[in-house]
Design a protein around this motif. Sequence first.
Motif, PDB file in Angstrom:
ATOM      1  N   ASN A  45       0.971  -1.201   0.208  1.00 55.08           N
ATOM      2  CA  ASN A  45      -0.255   0.007   0.061  1.00 55.08           C
ATOM      3  C   ASN A  45       0.744   1.382   0.023  1.00 55.08           C
ATOM      4  OD1 ASN A  45      -2.433  -1.341  -0.170  1.00 55.08           O
ATOM      5  ND2 ASN A  45      -2.569  -1.471   2.025  1.00 55.08           N
ATOM      6  N   LEU A  46       2.098   1.027  -0.773  1.00 52.18           N
ATOM      7  CA  LEU A  46       2.916   2.332  -0.504  1.00 52.18           C
ATOM      8  C   LEU A  46       2.595   2.839  -2.020  1.00 52.18           C
ATOM      9  CD1 LEU A  46       6.029   1.174   1.261  1.00 52.18           C
ATOM     10  CD2 LEU A  46       4.523   2.793   2.173  1.00 52.18           C
ATOM     11  N   PHE A  47       3.286   4.011  -2.177  1.00 51.14           N
ATOM     12  CA  PHE A  47       3.298   4.897  -3.480  1.00 51.14           C
ATOM     13  C   PHE A  47       4.257   5.855  -4.009  1.00 51.14           C
ATOM     14  CE2 PHE A  47       1.108   7.496  -0.603  1.00 51.14           C
ATOM     15  CZ  PHE A  47       1.297   8.766  -1.141  1.00 51.14           C
ATOM     16  N   SER A  48       4.817   6.218  -5.097  1.00 51.60           N
ATOM     17  CA  SER A  48       5.370   7.187  -5.373  1.00 51.60           C
ATOM     18  C   SER A  48       4.356   7.817  -6.373  1.00 51.60           C
ATOM     19  CB  SER A  48       6.540   6.740  -6.595  1.00 51.60           C
ATOM     20  OG  SER A  48       7.303   5.972  -5.607  1.00 51.60           O
ATOM     21  N   CYS A  49       4.622   9.200  -6.408  1.00 56.95           N
ATOM     22  CA  CYS A  49       3.872  10.193  -7.046  1.00 56.95           C
ATOM     23  C   CYS A  49       4.689  11.369  -7.967  1.00 56.95           C
ATOM     24  CB  CYS A  49       2.965  10.840  -6.099  1.00 56.95           C
ATOM     25  SG  CYS A  49       3.642  12.124  -4.874  1.00 56.95           S
ATOM     26  N   ILE A  50       3.749  12.053  -8.725  1.00 55.33           N
ATOM     27  CA  ILE A  50       4.594  13.029  -9.735  1.00 55.33           C
ATOM     28  C   ILE A  50       3.682  14.185  -9.515  1.00 55.33           C
ATOM     29  CG2 ILE A  50       5.200  13.614 -11.910  1.00 55.33           C
ATOM     30  CD1 ILE A  50       5.668  10.560 -12.649  1.00 55.33           C
ATOM     31  N   ILE A 105       1.511   6.446   3.567  1.00 56.90           N
ATOM     32  CA  ILE A 105       2.109   7.458   3.141  1.00 56.90           C
ATOM     33  C   ILE A 105       3.416   7.188   4.276  1.00 56.90           C
ATOM     34  CG2 ILE A 105       2.462  10.057   3.741  1.00 56.90           C
ATOM     35  CD1 ILE A 105      -0.743  10.323   3.683  1.00 56.90           C
ATOM     36  N   SER A 106       4.624   7.433   3.379  1.00 52.87           N
ATOM     37  CA  SER A 106       5.946   7.233   4.055  1.00 52.87           C
ATOM     38  C   SER A 106       6.477   8.616   4.488  1.00 52.87           C
ATOM     39  CB  SER A 106       7.028   6.555   2.960  1.00 52.87           C
ATOM     40  OG  SER A 106       6.418   5.334   2.884  1.00 52.87           O
ATOM     41  N   SER A 107       7.078   8.853   5.747  1.00 54.49           N
ATOM     42  CA  SER A 107       7.290  10.204   6.390  1.00 54.49           C
ATOM     43  C   SER A 107       8.544  10.633   5.333  1.00 54.49           C
ATOM     44  CB  SER A 107       7.814  10.213   7.528  1.00 54.49           C
ATOM     45  OG  SER A 107       8.851   9.247   7.905  1.00 54.49           O
ATOM     46  N   ASN A 108       9.403   9.776   4.741  1.00 57.25           N
ATOM     47  CA  ASN A 108      10.540  10.317   3.956  1.00 57.25           C
ATOM     48  C   ASN A 108      10.383  10.078   2.762  1.00 57.25           C
ATOM     49  OD1 ASN A 108      12.831  11.598   5.733  1.00 57.25           O
ATOM     50  ND2 ASN A 108      11.323  10.225   7.056  1.00 57.25           N
ATOM     51  N   MET A 109      10.490  10.937   1.731  1.00 54.63           N
ATOM     52  CA  MET A 109      10.550  10.567   0.137  1.00 54.63           C
ATOM     53  C   MET A 109      11.585  11.302  -0.411  1.00 54.63           C
ATOM     54  SD  MET A 109       6.322  10.443  -0.678  1.00 54.63           S
ATOM     55  CE  MET A 109       6.728   9.099  -2.081  1.00 54.63           C
ATOM     56  N   VAL A 110      12.171  10.938  -1.602  1.00 57.32           N
ATOM     57  CA  VAL A 110      13.372  11.702  -2.085  1.00 57.32           C
ATOM     58  C   VAL A 110      12.771  12.363  -3.391  1.00 57.32           C
ATOM     59  CG1 VAL A 110      15.342  11.517  -3.415  1.00 57.32           C
ATOM     60  CG2 VAL A 110      14.906  10.214  -1.362  1.00 57.32           C
TER      61      VAL A 110
END
Length: 238
Positions: A75-80, A155-160
């Motif tokens: 249930n994680l995700f990346s986004c643009i 939602i992961s607290s840290n993203m790059v």
Amino acid sequence: MKLLKFMLVLMLLLQAGCANVTGNKSQYNVGSVYENSIKLGMKSIPLPEGTWTVIATDVVNNFRIIGLLKEQKDNLFSCIWISVESPYKEAKYGYSPSKNLDRKNMLYVVNNENRSGEAQDGWYINHIISSFSPSEYYQVYRDASAYIKAKGYRISSNMVQVTHRLTGRFQKEKYLNVRYYYNPEAEGIPTASFDNWSTSDWHVMRIDQFPEKVAFVEALKKEHTALHEKIKLGFGFK
């Protein structure tokens, strides 16, 4: 005969504009699915590997803003997030320079051009503390938060974040800002020990202590060095 030619050209343009959309949704509607690239107006923006779904879109202050999400494991995700000038945007004298392209505390910065009123061309890598808060000022971001919550994504607290910025050289009103948000947790990298930006494991002053995080950023450098040239080509950088 002229009318027939016009209709044929119009049909070809419509087909080209929708070439990267799959499914039955209208272009840019929430739920529309894209792979490889997305075309906004005359700009073609490349997408990383995978399937990207529109989660929110709106015109804010004469800029078209569109958000896309890629579902990942657990249930994680990346986004643009993409911002381009709308047909109503007038910027005869160009844009102010990007402060981020002049920052020294980023993980990586490529500053090719960044002068006020002139063509701007650069990109950078930064870590962020993500929240996707429903209290965001603009409706488009509140819509994205609602979508994420409704789908049950974690939602992961840290993203790059990797951001590319281009403005027009001769057509001063042209503008493109693309922010790619990568989720290290989805790649098996543990979440950071701190949720504060300045004390995060991902901070440029601390990241050398974590080889897996350094490798993650190095891979992004390589990927986006090539991607930036594709973005410039799709933008028609002149």
